[in-house]
Design a protein around this motif. Sequence first.
Motif, PDB file in Angstrom:
ATOM      1  N   VAL A 135       9.451  -3.846  -9.878  1.00  0.00           N
ATOM      2  CA  VAL A 135       8.394  -4.854  -9.986  1.00  0.00           C
ATOM      3  C   VAL A 135       7.029  -4.184  -9.831  1.00  0.00           C
ATOM      4  N   LEU A 136       6.954  -3.310  -8.828  1.00  0.00           N
ATOM      5  CA  LEU A 136       5.709  -2.599  -8.566  1.00  0.00           C
ATOM      6  C   LEU A 136       5.288  -1.769  -9.787  1.00  0.00           C
ATOM      7  N   MET A 137       6.285  -1.101 -10.397  1.00  0.00           N
ATOM      8  CA  MET A 137       5.992  -0.273 -11.569  1.00  0.00           C
ATOM      9  C   MET A 137       5.502  -1.128 -12.731  1.00  0.00           C
ATOM     10  N   LEU A 138       6.099  -2.321 -12.850  1.00  0.00           N
ATOM     11  CA  LEU A 138       5.708  -3.250 -13.900  1.00  0.00           C
ATOM     12  C   LEU A 138       4.258  -3.680 -13.703  1.00  0.00           C
ATOM     13  N   VAL A 139       3.932  -4.005 -12.450  1.00  0.00           N
ATOM     14  CA  VAL A 139       2.578  -4.437 -12.116  1.00  0.00           C
ATOM     15  C   VAL A 139       1.587  -3.307 -12.382  1.00  0.00           C
ATOM     16  N   MET A 140       1.955  -2.102 -12.030  1.00  0.00           N
ATOM     17  CA  MET A 140       1.056  -0.956 -12.188  1.00  0.00           C
ATOM     18  C   MET A 140       1.119  -0.373 -13.592  1.00  0.00           C
ATOM     19  N   ASN A 141       1.956  -1.022 -14.426  1.00  0.00           N
ATOM     20  CA  ASN A 141       2.096  -0.582 -15.795  1.00  0.00           C
ATOM     21  C   ASN A 141       2.597   0.864 -15.906  1.00  0.00           C
ATOM     22  N   VAL A 142       3.600   1.185 -15.097  1.00  0.00           N
ATOM     23  CA  VAL A 142       4.227   2.508 -15.170  1.00  0.00           C
ATOM     24  C   VAL A 142       5.575   2.343 -15.868  1.00  0.00           C
ATOM     25  N   PHE A 179       3.909   6.026  -6.141  1.00  0.00           N
ATOM     26  CA  PHE A 179       4.279   7.355  -5.665  1.00  0.00           C
ATOM     27  C   PHE A 179       4.931   7.285  -4.283  1.00  0.00           C
ATOM     28  N   ALA A 180       4.246   6.630  -3.356  1.00  0.00           N
ATOM     29  CA  ALA A 180       4.754   6.569  -1.983  1.00  0.00           C
ATOM     30  C   ALA A 180       6.020   5.721  -1.895  1.00  0.00           C
ATOM     31  N   PHE A 181       6.031   4.599  -2.608  1.00  0.00           N
ATOM     32  CA  PHE A 181       7.171   3.695  -2.470  1.00  0.00           C
ATOM     33  C   PHE A 181       8.457   4.298  -3.010  1.00  0.00           C
ATOM     34  N   SER A 182       8.355   5.096  -4.071  1.00  0.00           N
ATOM     35  CA  SER A 182       9.592   5.712  -4.575  1.00  0.00           C
ATOM     36  C   SER A 182      10.121   6.734  -3.566  1.00  0.00           C
ATOM     37  N   PRO A 241      -0.397  11.591  -8.612  1.00  0.00           N
ATOM     38  CA  PRO A 241      -0.236  11.427 -10.062  1.00  0.00           C
ATOM     39  C   PRO A 241      -0.830  10.104 -10.550  1.00  0.00           C
ATOM     40  N   GLU A 242      -0.884   9.995 -11.858  1.00  0.00           N
ATOM     41  CA  GLU A 242      -1.548   8.868 -12.515  1.00  0.00           C
ATOM     42  C   GLU A 242      -1.022   7.496 -12.126  1.00  0.00           C
ATOM     43  N   CYS A 243       0.256   7.460 -11.825  1.00  0.00           N
ATOM     44  CA  CYS A 243       0.879   6.161 -11.577  1.00  0.00           C
ATOM     45  C   CYS A 243       0.257   5.411 -10.402  1.00  0.00           C
ATOM     46  N   GLY A 254      13.455  14.122  -6.978  1.00  0.00           N
ATOM     47  CA  GLY A 254      14.378  13.705  -8.033  1.00  0.00           C
ATOM     48  C   GLY A 254      14.222  12.227  -8.373  1.00  0.00           C
ATOM     49  N   TYR A 255      14.112  11.376  -7.337  1.00  0.00           N
ATOM     50  CA  TYR A 255      13.879   9.942  -7.559  1.00  0.00           C
ATOM     51  C   TYR A 255      12.642   9.754  -8.439  1.00  0.00           C
ATOM     52  N   ARG A 256      11.587  10.483  -8.077  1.00  0.00           N
ATOM     53  CA  ARG A 256      10.315  10.319  -8.794  1.00  0.00           C
ATOM     54  C   ARG A 256      10.438  10.793 -10.233  1.00  0.00           C
ATOM     55  N   TRP A 257      11.167  11.893 -10.376  1.00  0.00           N
ATOM     56  CA  TRP A 257      11.326  12.444 -11.718  1.00  0.00           C
ATOM     57  C   TRP A 257      12.065  11.445 -12.615  1.00  0.00           C
ATOM     58  N   CYS A 258      13.166  10.924 -12.116  1.00  0.00           N
ATOM     59  CA  CYS A 258      13.930  10.079 -13.024  1.00  0.00           C
ATOM     60  C   CYS A 258      13.388   8.655 -13.113  1.00  0.00           C
ATOM     61  N   LEU A 259      12.587   8.224 -12.125  1.00  0.00           N
ATOM     62  CA  LEU A 259      12.051   6.865 -12.211  1.00  0.00           C
ATOM     63  C   LEU A 259      10.823   6.774 -13.106  1.00  0.00           C
ATOM     64  N   TRP A 260       9.933   7.711 -12.945  1.00  0.00           N
ATOM     65  CA  TRP A 260       8.736   7.615 -13.792  1.00  0.00           C
ATOM     66  C   TRP A 260       8.236   8.966 -14.277  1.00  0.00           C
TER      67      TRP A 260
END
Lengths: 401, 279
Positions: free
Chosen positions: B148-155, B88-91, B81-83, B235-241
């Motif tokens: 933090v990772l999501m912030l850096v990747m702008n997700v 993707f892997a870390f979540s 996915p775009e993120c 589920g983690y992926r769905w609710c996180l991003w």
Amino acid sequence: MNGHENIVVRVENLDKCYFKRDGASGKMVPFYALRNVSFEVAKGEVLGIIGKNGSGKSTVLKILSGITPPTEGVVEIFGTPSSILDIGTGIHPEISGRENVYLRGQLLGMKKQEVDEVFEELVAFSGVGDFIDTAVKHYSSGMFLRLAFSIIVHLRSDILLLDEVLAVGDASFRRRCVAKINDIVERGCTVVLVSHDMGTVMETCSRVILLDKGRVISIGSQKDVVQNMYMSGSDNRDFKEEEFDTPKLREIQSEDYGYKVERFGLFGIDDLEVTEFESADEVKIRLDYTILKNNVNLAIGISDVMDVRLIDDSPVLKLSKNNRMRNGRYKVTWTIPSGLFNAGTYFIGLYAFDNKLRVLKIYNRVVQFKVTDKSVPKYVQEFQRAAFKVNLRMQIQRLAV
Amino acid sequence: MKLLSLQEMRLRYTKQPDSFSAYLGKVWDYRYMIVVLATRDLKIKYAQTVLGLVWTIIQPLTGLAIFYFFFHFLVAMPKVPECGYAVFAFSGMTAWYFFSYIVYQGSNSLISGQELSQKVYFPRIILPLSKVVVGAVDLTISLCLLMVLMLVMNVKPGWQILLLPGFVAVNATVGLSVAVWLSALTIRYRDLQHIVPYIVNFGIWLTPVFFPTTIVPDKLSWFLYLNPMTGVVEGYRWCLWGYSEFTWLYAFGLILAFLLLIAGTVFFKRQEHHMMDVL
């Protein structure tokens, strides 16, 4: 049972069966660690459970504390028990004394606030002082035991179940612990304690149960039970016949503390060493030693097979204050008067202490002797106990080195 | 002073094991013990380690770096996915590490905790339960890293992030159900300890941690959902991003894990009664 108001522990027809592999056939065979054990403990009582190794005394406590279920029978406990089956379980060497006090206290069922309330007092009692914030692995073994024990005696529970835990620490700390236990009992706590150390049982218990091979041999006041143990024939004979390891005399030469023992033993009237004598004979205990360093001296203690101390004595008690701890060679003899001991096996131990009467070193069972008594038939031999207020005649000779 | 009648505080031990409800009642009474044991584990874990917390951060990051290198740089994973692959892997790894910690530590907890349990009474299921709490601390740190990772990747996370605790709970339940079964079984059959590395090391390839479920042929994807961890990871992926669509397949894993946990607890309780004589 429509129970007595004051009964807090009730044990009825308890059996505990383990399976062990039979050496010959390789089959698992049942083995009863406890057989038909029943007793009750009333509120405020201190009940001692004694017996040899393997008599089942620790198994009783394991069942009382819920760790293992009984095979048959019922245990009922009215109140909140704390069972201490081992002095230091849960104390971790890597973390500090303070953290350990909290964790151990909580493992034994205290709330954090309850630990807060007694914390200062607890640390003071343990005497570890500033070390409380140091990792426990840096503690001396004495400090470790004192800290561990302080936690136990500061628990707030109705019923304390103690397994052998009083047998630790130096003499003076142990005495404080016994006093503390008596305190707790006065506040209405009930104690069940298991010990092979008769001294502890004598000092603390109001009632005693003697177990042997998983069965109750006798139950009653300490005096009755101990009497029973000494008098009963076949079953407990091995109490008396056991061979004991004794420290060799040449080991008792402590460079660190500064004394050397040259001779220690029992001597008959003909000045020959004896290990066995008739109760009617008069014998002497001789102790020759050298004190190389001021501020140290020695004492002897005679105890019976159950390690109950019967007689203590030391030359310092006879010497004037100024001469007490002077170095030099000492030749001391004590006279054991005719008829003092009943038949049985006894031990003489040696204790080194300093000028503040702190015990530096204990050598238990250095000399073993056996007393026979032809004059009295075995069944009327009277029970003898710590109530032995005898002063042995002592002679001291001191020579300069 | 508080007066309780003695009858109220009665404990009774016979050869009969506790009933299931009485057992759960005891676990509730001893719930403070979960925290005490977890605190103890955490203190021991970080006592005397120079880097302390840093280890908890380094470990998942090293894992991420390795997998990123292999599955993104060397072998480009398709349909990511775009993120970006890292998020993707870390979540997925965050969920999996929590699960594997519970399985590893929990299934071994009766044996590692026997020194304590032979001397102090508490319902033994407290031991695997306390490992969940220890694992949750690591999980929290991992989740912070992920943020933090999501912030850096702008997700940007959506509203669904509020449901994250629910998925964490499912994650714990799945791990615990395996741990409870294995720990009770290892008492009698010690060699079952060797099964744990299999579950953890091979299980990760049967769970869409490093790959999206979309690369699995449709005919086989139902097979993936038999694994309750698939639902958890997705589920983690769905609710996180906001990955993919919410599907009730997530609930399947929960039901399966829950049934396993109940059955496991019943089994555990039966074993516990004589545990101390066997250990």
